[in-house]
Design a protein around this motif. Structure first.
Motif, PDB file in Angstrom:
ATOM      1  N   THR A  99     -43.394  64.912  33.517  1.00  0.00           N
ATOM      2  CA  THR A  99     -42.765  63.715  34.336  1.00  0.00           C
ATOM      3  C   THR A  99     -43.744  63.350  35.534  1.00  0.00           C
ATOM      4  O   THR A  99     -44.156  64.081  36.258  1.00  0.00           O
ATOM      5  CB  THR A  99     -41.354  64.405  34.686  1.00  0.00           C
ATOM      6  OG1 THR A  99     -40.682  65.061  33.702  1.00  0.00           O
ATOM      7  CG2 THR A  99     -40.742  63.747  35.426  1.00  0.00           C
ATOM      8  N   TYR A 100     -43.457  62.049  35.456  1.00  0.00           N
ATOM      9  CA  TYR A 100     -44.332  61.396  36.504  1.00  0.00           C
ATOM     10  C   TYR A 100     -43.564  60.447  37.508  1.00  0.00           C
ATOM     11  O   TYR A 100     -42.611  59.601  36.958  1.00  0.00           O
ATOM     12  CB  TYR A 100     -45.444  60.417  35.976  1.00  0.00           C
ATOM     13  CG  TYR A 100     -46.111  59.609  36.834  1.00  0.00           C
ATOM     14  CD1 TYR A 100     -47.166  59.959  37.513  1.00  0.00           C
ATOM     15  CD2 TYR A 100     -45.778  58.114  36.979  1.00  0.00           C
ATOM     16  CE1 TYR A 100     -47.803  59.390  38.399  1.00  0.00           C
ATOM     17  CE2 TYR A 100     -46.777  57.374  37.791  1.00  0.00           C
ATOM     18  CZ  TYR A 100     -47.667  57.989  38.433  1.00  0.00           C
ATOM     19  OH  TYR A 100     -48.292  57.342  39.502  1.00  0.00           O
ATOM     20  N   PRO A 101     -43.779  60.445  39.070  1.00  0.00           N
ATOM     21  CA  PRO A 101     -43.026  59.633  39.700  1.00  0.00           C
ATOM     22  C   PRO A 101     -43.734  58.528  40.313  1.00  0.00           C
ATOM     23  O   PRO A 101     -44.421  58.303  40.805  1.00  0.00           O
ATOM     24  CB  PRO A 101     -42.858  60.572  41.140  1.00  0.00           C
ATOM     25  CG  PRO A 101     -44.263  61.393  41.023  1.00  0.00           C
ATOM     26  CD  PRO A 101     -44.529  61.452  39.454  1.00  0.00           C
ATOM     27  N   SER A 102     -43.442  57.391  39.362  1.00  0.00           N
ATOM     28  CA  SER A 102     -43.705  56.111  39.911  1.00  0.00           C
ATOM     29  C   SER A 102     -43.815  55.625  41.164  1.00  0.00           C
ATOM     30  O   SER A 102     -42.633  55.689  42.013  1.00  0.00           O
ATOM     31  CB  SER A 102     -43.195  54.924  38.677  1.00  0.00           C
ATOM     32  OG  SER A 102     -43.785  53.623  39.065  1.00  0.00           O
ATOM     33  N   CYS A 103     -44.702  54.820  41.817  1.00  0.00           N
ATOM     34  CA  CYS A 103     -44.640  54.275  43.075  1.00  0.00           C
ATOM     35  C   CYS A 103     -44.663  52.691  43.206  1.00  0.00           C
ATOM     36  O   CYS A 103     -45.145  52.072  44.155  1.00  0.00           O
ATOM     37  CB  CYS A 103     -45.895  54.627  43.939  1.00  0.00           C
ATOM     38  SG  CYS A 103     -47.526  54.308  43.271  1.00  0.00           S
ATOM     39  N   LEU A 104     -44.377  52.073  41.793  1.00  0.00           N
ATOM     40  CA  LEU A 104     -44.353  50.707  41.822  1.00  0.00           C
ATOM     41  C   LEU A 104     -43.349  49.999  42.674  1.00  0.00           C
ATOM     42  O   LEU A 104     -42.232  50.407  43.045  1.00  0.00           O
ATOM     43  CB  LEU A 104     -43.518  50.319  40.323  1.00  0.00           C
ATOM     44  CG  LEU A 104     -43.570  49.086  39.724  1.00  0.00           C
ATOM     45  CD1 LEU A 104     -45.188  48.383  39.936  1.00  0.00           C
ATOM     46  CD2 LEU A 104     -42.889  48.610  38.652  1.00  0.00           C
ATOM     47  N   GLY A 105     -44.076  49.183  43.466  1.00  0.00           N
ATOM     48  CA  GLY A 105     -43.254  48.274  44.576  1.00  0.00           C
ATOM     49  C   GLY A 105     -43.365  49.072  45.953  1.00  0.00           C
ATOM     50  O   GLY A 105     -42.947  48.495  47.082  1.00  0.00           O
ATOM     51  N   GLN A 106     -44.072  50.181  45.916  1.00  0.00           N
ATOM     52  CA  GLN A 106     -44.215  50.685  47.402  1.00  0.00           C
ATOM     53  C   GLN A 106     -45.597  50.971  47.632  1.00  0.00           C
ATOM     54  O   GLN A 106     -46.131  51.988  48.440  1.00  0.00           O
ATOM     55  CB  GLN A 106     -43.582  52.246  47.189  1.00  0.00           C
ATOM     56  CG  GLN A 106     -41.924  52.214  46.933  1.00  0.00           C
ATOM     57  CD  GLN A 106     -41.397  53.267  46.181  1.00  0.00           C
ATOM     58  OE1 GLN A 106     -40.805  54.194  46.594  1.00  0.00           O
ATOM     59  NE2 GLN A 106     -41.330  53.017  44.615  1.00  0.00           N
ATOM     60  N   GLU A 107     -46.585  50.674  46.815  1.00  0.00           N
ATOM     61  CA  GLU A 107     -47.769  50.636  47.350  1.00  0.00           C
ATOM     62  C   GLU A 107     -48.357  50.482  48.842  1.00  0.00           C
ATOM     63  O   GLU A 107     -49.546  50.898  49.391  1.00  0.00           O
ATOM     64  CB  GLU A 107     -48.723  49.844  46.358  1.00  0.00           C
ATOM     65  CG  GLU A 107     -48.604  49.977  44.719  1.00  0.00           C
ATOM     66  CD  GLU A 107     -47.400  49.087  44.130  1.00  0.00           C
ATOM     67  OE1 GLU A 107     -47.328  49.272  43.124  1.00  0.00           O
ATOM     68  OE2 GLU A 107     -46.758  48.701  44.851  1.00  0.00           O
ATOM     69  N   ALA A 108     -47.733  49.350  49.360  1.00  0.00           N
ATOM     70  CA  ALA A 108     -48.172  49.078  50.669  1.00  0.00           C
ATOM     71  C   ALA A 108     -48.029  50.390  51.687  1.00  0.00           C
ATOM     72  O   ALA A 108     -48.463  50.299  52.566  1.00  0.00           O
ATOM     73  CB  ALA A 108     -47.531  47.682  51.131  1.00  0.00           C
ATOM     74  N   ILE A 109     -46.910  51.012  51.561  1.00  0.00           N
ATOM     75  CA  ILE A 109     -46.604  52.082  52.197  1.00  0.00           C
ATOM     76  C   ILE A 109     -47.849  53.190  52.268  1.00  0.00           C
ATOM     77  O   ILE A 109     -48.522  53.537  53.438  1.00  0.00           O
ATOM     78  CB  ILE A 109     -45.455  52.855  52.079  1.00  0.00           C
ATOM     79  CG1 ILE A 109     -44.156  51.877  52.251  1.00  0.00           C
ATOM     80  CG2 ILE A 109     -45.007  54.089  52.719  1.00  0.00           C
ATOM     81  CD1 ILE A 109     -42.814  52.351  51.843  1.00  0.00           C
ATOM     82  N   GLY A 110     -48.240  53.690  51.046  1.00  0.00           N
ATOM     83  CA  GLY A 110     -49.152  54.550  50.759  1.00  0.00           C
ATOM     84  C   GLY A 110     -50.566  53.937  51.344  1.00  0.00           C
ATOM     85  O   GLY A 110     -51.412  54.843  52.100  1.00  0.00           O
ATOM     86  N   THR A 111     -50.854  52.821  51.124  1.00  0.00           N
ATOM     87  CA  THR A 111     -52.010  52.277  51.473  1.00  0.00           C
ATOM     88  C   THR A 111     -52.120  52.096  52.792  1.00  0.00           C
ATOM     89  O   THR A 111     -53.268  52.385  53.789  1.00  0.00           O
ATOM     90  CB  THR A 111     -52.271  50.900  50.715  1.00  0.00           C
ATOM     91  OG1 THR A 111     -52.123  50.941  49.302  1.00  0.00           O
ATOM     92  CG2 THR A 111     -53.355  50.148  51.152  1.00  0.00           C
ATOM     93  N   GLY A 112     -50.873  51.660  53.608  1.00  0.00           N
ATOM     94  CA  GLY A 112     -51.022  51.364  55.078  1.00  0.00           C
ATOM     95  C   GLY A 112     -51.411  52.565  55.842  1.00  0.00           C
ATOM     96  O   GLY A 112     -51.844  52.814  56.907  1.00  0.00           O
ATOM     97  N   ILE A 113     -50.709  53.779  55.304  1.00  0.00           N
ATOM     98  CA  ILE A 113     -50.792  55.081  56.029  1.00  0.00           C
ATOM     99  C   ILE A 113     -52.167  55.776  55.735  1.00  0.00           C
ATOM    100  O   ILE A 113     -52.916  56.067  56.590  1.00  0.00           O
ATOM    101  CB  ILE A 113     -49.994  56.126  55.053  1.00  0.00           C
ATOM    102  CG1 ILE A 113     -48.457  55.774  55.448  1.00  0.00           C
ATOM    103  CG2 ILE A 113     -50.269  57.681  55.582  1.00  0.00           C
ATOM    104  CD1 ILE A 113     -47.459  56.823  54.485  1.00  0.00           C
ATOM    105  N   GLY A 114     -52.756  55.296  54.649  1.00  0.00           N
ATOM    106  CA  GLY A 114     -54.093  55.984  54.280  1.00  0.00           C
ATOM    107  C   GLY A 114     -55.210  55.322  54.996  1.00  0.00           C
ATOM    108  O   GLY A 114     -56.417  55.736  55.775  1.00  0.00           O
ATOM    109  N   MET A 115     -55.151  53.886  55.463  1.00  0.00           N
ATOM    110  CA  MET A 115     -55.845  53.070  56.305  1.00  0.00           C
ATOM    111  C   MET A 115     -55.755  53.497  57.657  1.00  0.00           C
ATOM    112  O   MET A 115     -56.861  53.228  58.420  1.00  0.00           O
ATOM    113  CB  MET A 115     -55.701  51.566  56.089  1.00  0.00           C
ATOM    114  CG  MET A 115     -55.684  50.931  54.580  1.00  0.00           C
ATOM    115  SD  MET A 115     -57.726  50.892  53.904  1.00  0.00           S
ATOM    116  CE  MET A 115     -57.948  49.419  54.828  1.00  0.00           C
TER     117      MET A 115
END
Length: 368
Positions: free
Chosen positions: A62-78
């Motif tokens: 089972t995998y949890p997709s992050c489709l449509g939420q890429e900006a959140i994870g990217t902004g945090i990481g940056m």
């Protein structure tokens, strides 16, 4: 719901759904930063697509997709510094990849292989994915308390979904952050759906950011489809935390364009028209349009990126599929720092059973 996704008053945003500027960008945001963020979001979207395909073909759990939420994870990481600590939940692939977790490791984890959590480099400071809802917030508060007690000028970033804010674990952790003024930034990915429960049935508060008032910390609502807004909010909150000014709760408003996980069927509780409308707020397309209008992103660059990303993701999939199986008793070693007597007894029983099975198969190697 879509009022939340739009540029509502009081919500931090820089680039709207049409890819147009609504506020002057922060001084440290230049073309190179925008391009790097965009490239990473495309990278994660392609990995996400491949992971879903692997699960559908029986090559992943089972995998949890992050489709449509890429900006959140990217902004945090940056926004995070190397010395910070990430305490993620199960939809933080983008942040983990920026922190140095290899793409094949992300696939390994969702393939049931704990070795995918053996992070290296900057990510070695971070914690593995938390699948139980909200429990990671308590862990993060504990880490932040340790930092403060040792006088370390670092901060913790802990993430969760909107549904987790209805759990006591989250409130208790945030209450501790407020009382002790801990250096912790909590980012809530408000993707509108806690599995099949809409945000309107989760809480009566006008925003999730308002929950910060109850625990005495800063609360900020940002456009979670705007990578610049997420970055700015997290960066500012981390700066405050490192200076001893306490924690922050950031509500990043987005929308889950996929099923909750590959074990879910969102068509049972969401109208197709709603999902189609949510695509108008797509964070990847938004940033692409913004850079294109600036004359800083061309079709040739887009094509080159897609080719490079495909090669990287395909290589990660190949590495994942070729990874030798982990030892059958390996999962027992990750429960406690030192295996307890009951676990040791179970391990001996398991290994004895495998030895008997191996002998019955004529000595054929069996380790999974």
């Amino acid at each position: 719901m879509f009022d939340d996704l739009d540029q509502a008053p009081g919500k931090l945003g820089f680039i709207d759904a049409r890819g147009k500027s609504v506020r002057t960008l922060p001084d440290d945001i230049d073309v190179a930063w925008l391009q790097k963020s965009y490239q990473h979001m495309v990278r994660i979207r392609q990995l996400d697509k491949k992971a879903v395909a692997l699960q559908r073909t029986g090559q992943m759990h089972t995998y949890p997709s992050c489709l449509g939420q890429e900006a959140i994870g990217t902004g945090i990481g940056m926004a995070m510094q190397n010395e910070d600590v990430l305490v993620p939940y199960y939809r933080d692939q983008a942040t983990q990849a920026i922190r140095g977790v290899r793409l094949e490791q992300i696939l390994q984890v969702w393939g049931g292989d704990e070795r995918g959590n053996l992070f290296e480099g900057v990510a070695a400071r971070d914690f593995p994915n938390s699948v139980p809802i909200g429990t990671q917030m308590s862990h993060a508060a504990g880490i932040a308390a340790a930092m403060k007690s040792r006088g370390i000028r670092q901060a913790v970033v802990a993430n969760c979904g909107d549904g987790a804010t209805s759990r006591g674990d989250v409130y208790e952790a945030l209450n501790l952050v407020g009382v002790w003024q801990l250096p912790m930034v909590a980012v809530v990915n408000n993707n509108q759906w806690a599995i099949s429960v809409p945000r309107s049935l989760q809480t009566a508060t006008r925003t999730l950011a308002e929950k910060a008032l109850a625990v005495g910390i800063e609360g900020v609502q940002v456009d979670g489809n705007d990578v610049v807004a997420v970055y700015q909010a997290v960066r500012s909150a981390l700066a405050r935390a490192r200076c001893g000014k306490g924690g922050t709760l950031i509500e990043a408003v987005s929308y889950r364009l996929s099923d909750h996980t590959t074990a879910d069927d969102a068509t049972r509780y969401r109208e197709a028209s709603e999902v189609n409308k949510a695509w108008d707020f797509d964070p990847v397309k938004r940033l692409q349009t913004y850079m294109h209008d600036l004359g800083q992103w061309t079709p040739a660059q887009e094509q080159a990126l897609l080719v490079a990303v495909k090669q990287e993701v395909d290589a990660a999939v190949t590495a994942y599929l070729k990874t030798p199986p982990q030892a059958a008793d390996d999962f027992m070693a990750y429960v406690f720092a030192n295996m307890t007597p009951p676990l040791l007894a179970q391990r001996e029983h398991l290994l004895a059973r495998l030895e008997r099975d191996n002998a019955a198969q004529g000595g054929k190697h069996h380790d999974s």
